[in-house]
Enzyme design. Structure first.
Site, PDB file in Angstrom:
ATOM      1  N   ASP A  46      11.507  -5.038   1.944  1.00  0.00           N
ATOM      2  CA  ASP A  46      12.694  -5.675   1.380  1.00  0.00           C
ATOM      3  C   ASP A  46      13.115  -4.970   0.095  1.00  0.00           C
ATOM      4  OD1 ASP A  46      14.493  -8.029   1.467  1.00  0.00           O
ATOM      5  OD2 ASP A  46      13.560  -8.492  -0.452  1.00  0.00           O
ATOM      6  N   GLU A 102      -4.094   5.570   7.011  1.00  0.00           N
ATOM      7  CA  GLU A 102      -5.545   5.351   7.162  1.00  0.00           C
ATOM      8  C   GLU A 102      -5.866   4.491   8.370  1.00  0.00           C
ATOM      9  OE1 GLU A 102      -7.357   3.582   3.746  1.00  0.00           O
ATOM     10  OE2 GLU A 102      -6.279   4.968   2.427  1.00  0.00           O
TER      11      GLU A 102
END
Ligand code: GLC
Length: 547
Positions: free
Chosen positions: A205, A257
């Site tokens: 956002d 990751e």
């Protein structure tokens, strides 16, 4: 990507679930996680790849969840964290990925950090996580600068001890200080909290707003969108500052990751496609909403320029384009396209309707725009209800309006409720299957009489319906090797007509002129937004062809 398949997000169709208005599982008149879970088969049969869910975190709901009090808890109105985990699992079983919203620009004023900041007082370390300043003027009674809230009024609110805090949105949404290491560390931990629960990415956002100029200078002179329709980039003290990319370089490493191509999509309102492309460089975010496409009018030249610029600028950094026509912040596109005036957006990205609405015209154009959007290279976003052809509800009584924009604008802007009305699933009258039969409350915004014809049940199986057009287009898009990621080649076409090929063997023609147009050579029609007439494509229609 040598030898491996391209990541899913390069060509994904992502369906936006505005959770309050999608499906109400527990009958309290507000959509929830139980509702989403019950509608997963619908989403699967629609043929979308993923869902983006608007904020579902614990919130006092001053801005319907964009004021987050606890990023690790689901608001009880929507369910529980355990239920969110079940939803993620079940969606995956349906082959649908899940992307929650993350709101890093601000918290709720009820967030533990902000409450601590208020209590600790001026000069305290707690206040440094937000943007507190002394006021201007002899007794500090004037705000520290002239910034304005996106919802109207000043962007500063004074607290009883005399300091002011910054909120680019409502006063209940204090802006975080992204120069503070605690803020970086906290969001890293929040991202990991949800990534380890299996989310496939995040919609960020206000991704362009996190970093403010350290001196908090006054705003540059306001621009007139009519005088400057092409909006060249302007250095701004709180929007789209270069330093914001340092944050996303860290976030990208975190996403990388985790296994399974987790991805970010930025809600970044950038002045130009070049500025937008900066968000999606290889070491930055993965994708960004293409609001320049959404803001184009029904105009062949405008659309072609946006398509060319987007593909060129995003392609230059190796990112896929995304295309979007509607979302929970803007007037629904059949109601935009059904107006005479081609283009009218305010500088703050609010669309101003002008003139009478011809909904039949707007709907015809919406059907054509869908075939254009889903044929373009890259990914696409569908806002819940657009597959039903829902128009904006422009006549909600003032007494039911809930968007903070309505109050903050001094009742000059009705806000965004008209595109957020709960969607109709079945039945002849409200709640049209949005809530269960034994619901204890009415939908949180009233649904218009006459929405039965837009319901999923009413449209299913009707070959002329908007829903079946979306299903057919999404089905073809899945199967056709030319669609999704890739490139396009424009074909010569009469003025006002957009025609392009995609390899292998696919042609899309969109007629934005006032006259029927001839079709380029083809062997068959794959899908049309409306009936052809004597082999010609009528005005405001689009067609997909096999070459
Ligand atoms: C974004 C959201 C909007 C919200 C605002 C503040 O623009 O899309 O709905 O009000 O951010 O968080």
């Amino acid at each position: 990507m040598s030898g491996t398949a391209a990541p899913w997000w390069r060509s994904a169709v992502i369906y936006q679930v505005y959770i309050r208005s999608f499906a109400d599982g527990n009958g309290d008149g507000v959509g929830d996680i139980a509702g989403i879970r019950s509608r997963l088969p619908y989403l699967k049969s629609l043929g979308v790849d993923a869902i983006w869910i608007n904020p579902w975190y614990k919130s006092p709901m001053a801005d319907h969840g964009y004021d987050v009090a606890d990023f690790r808890e689901i608001d009880p109105l929507f369910g529980s964290t355990a239920e969110a985990e079940r939803l993620i699992e079940e969606a995956h079983e349906h082959g649908i990925r899940v992307i929650p919203d993350i709101v890093p620009n601000h918290t709720s004023d009820q967030h533990a950090w902000f409450r601590a900041a208020l209590e600790a007082g001026p000069g305290s370390p707690e206040r440094e996580r937000y943007i507190f300043r002394k006021g201007r003027g002899p007794d500090g009674a004037e705000p520290p600068n002239d910034w304005v809230s996106c919802f109207g009024g000043p962007a500063w609110t004074r607290v009883p001890d005399g300091e002011w805090y910054l909120h680019l949105f409502a006063p209940e949404q204090p802006d975080l200080n992204w120069q503070h290491p605690d803020v970086l560390a906290e969001f890293e931990s929040i991202l990991r909290f949800w990534l380890s629960r299996g989310v496939d990415g995040f919609r960020i956002d206000v991704a362009h707003g996190l970093v403010k100029h350290p001196d908090l200078p006054d705003l540059p002179p306001r621009r007139d969108p009519d005088a400057e329709p092409s909006r060249p980039h302007q250095d701004h003290p709180h929007w789209d500052r270069d330093e914001v990319h340092d944050i996303y370089r860290v976030w990208r490493k975190i996403a990388d990751e985790y296994p399974g191509d987790r991805c970010f999509v930025a809600e970044a309102w950038a002045d130009t496609p070049e500025r937008l492309a900066a968000y999606v460089r290889p070491d930055g975010l993965h994708t960004a909403f293409n609001f320049n496409f959404l803001m184009s009018g029904w105009d062949a030249k405008d659309l072609r320029d946006v398509i060319d610029d987007s593909l060129a600028m995003l392609g230059a950094v190796g990112a896929p384009a995304t295309w979007v026509l509607s979302n929970h912040d803007v007037m629904r596109h059949p109601s935009r396209f059904g107006r005479e005036r081609v283009r009218r957006w305010l500088a703050n990205e609010r669309y101003v309707p002008e003139g009478p609405l011809d909904l039949e015209l707007g709907t015809r154009r919406a059907r054509a725009a869908t075939l254009l959007m889903l044929a373009l290279p890259g990914g696409a976003y569908i806002y819940q209800g657009e597959e039903l052809g829902l128009p904006e509800v422009e006549d909600l009584p003032e007494s039911v309006l809930q968007d903070p924009v309505w109050e903050r604008s001094g009742h000059t802007d009705r806000g965004r409720d008209g595109c957020r009305v709960p969607i109709p699933w079945s039945g002849d009258s409200a709640p049209y299957g949005f809530s269960p039969d034994d619901a204890t409350a009415s939908p949180w915004l009233p649904q218009p009489a006459g929405w039965a014809r837009y319901s999923v049940a009413a449209q299913t199986g009707d070959p002329d319906s908007m829903l079946e057009l979306y299903r057919a287009a999404l089905g073809l898009r899945r199967e056709h090797p030319a669609l999704g990621d890739g490139g396009l080649t424009w074909l010569d076409a009469p003025e006002g007509v957009l025609a392009f090929t995609r390899s292998p063997g696919f042609v899309c023609v969109v007629n934005l002129s006032a006259e029927p147009c001839e079709l380029p050579p083809h062997s068959s029609v794959l899908l049309a937004s409306g009936p052809l007439e004597d082999g010609l494509l009528p005005a405001d229609q689009a067609v997909w062809l096999r070459q």
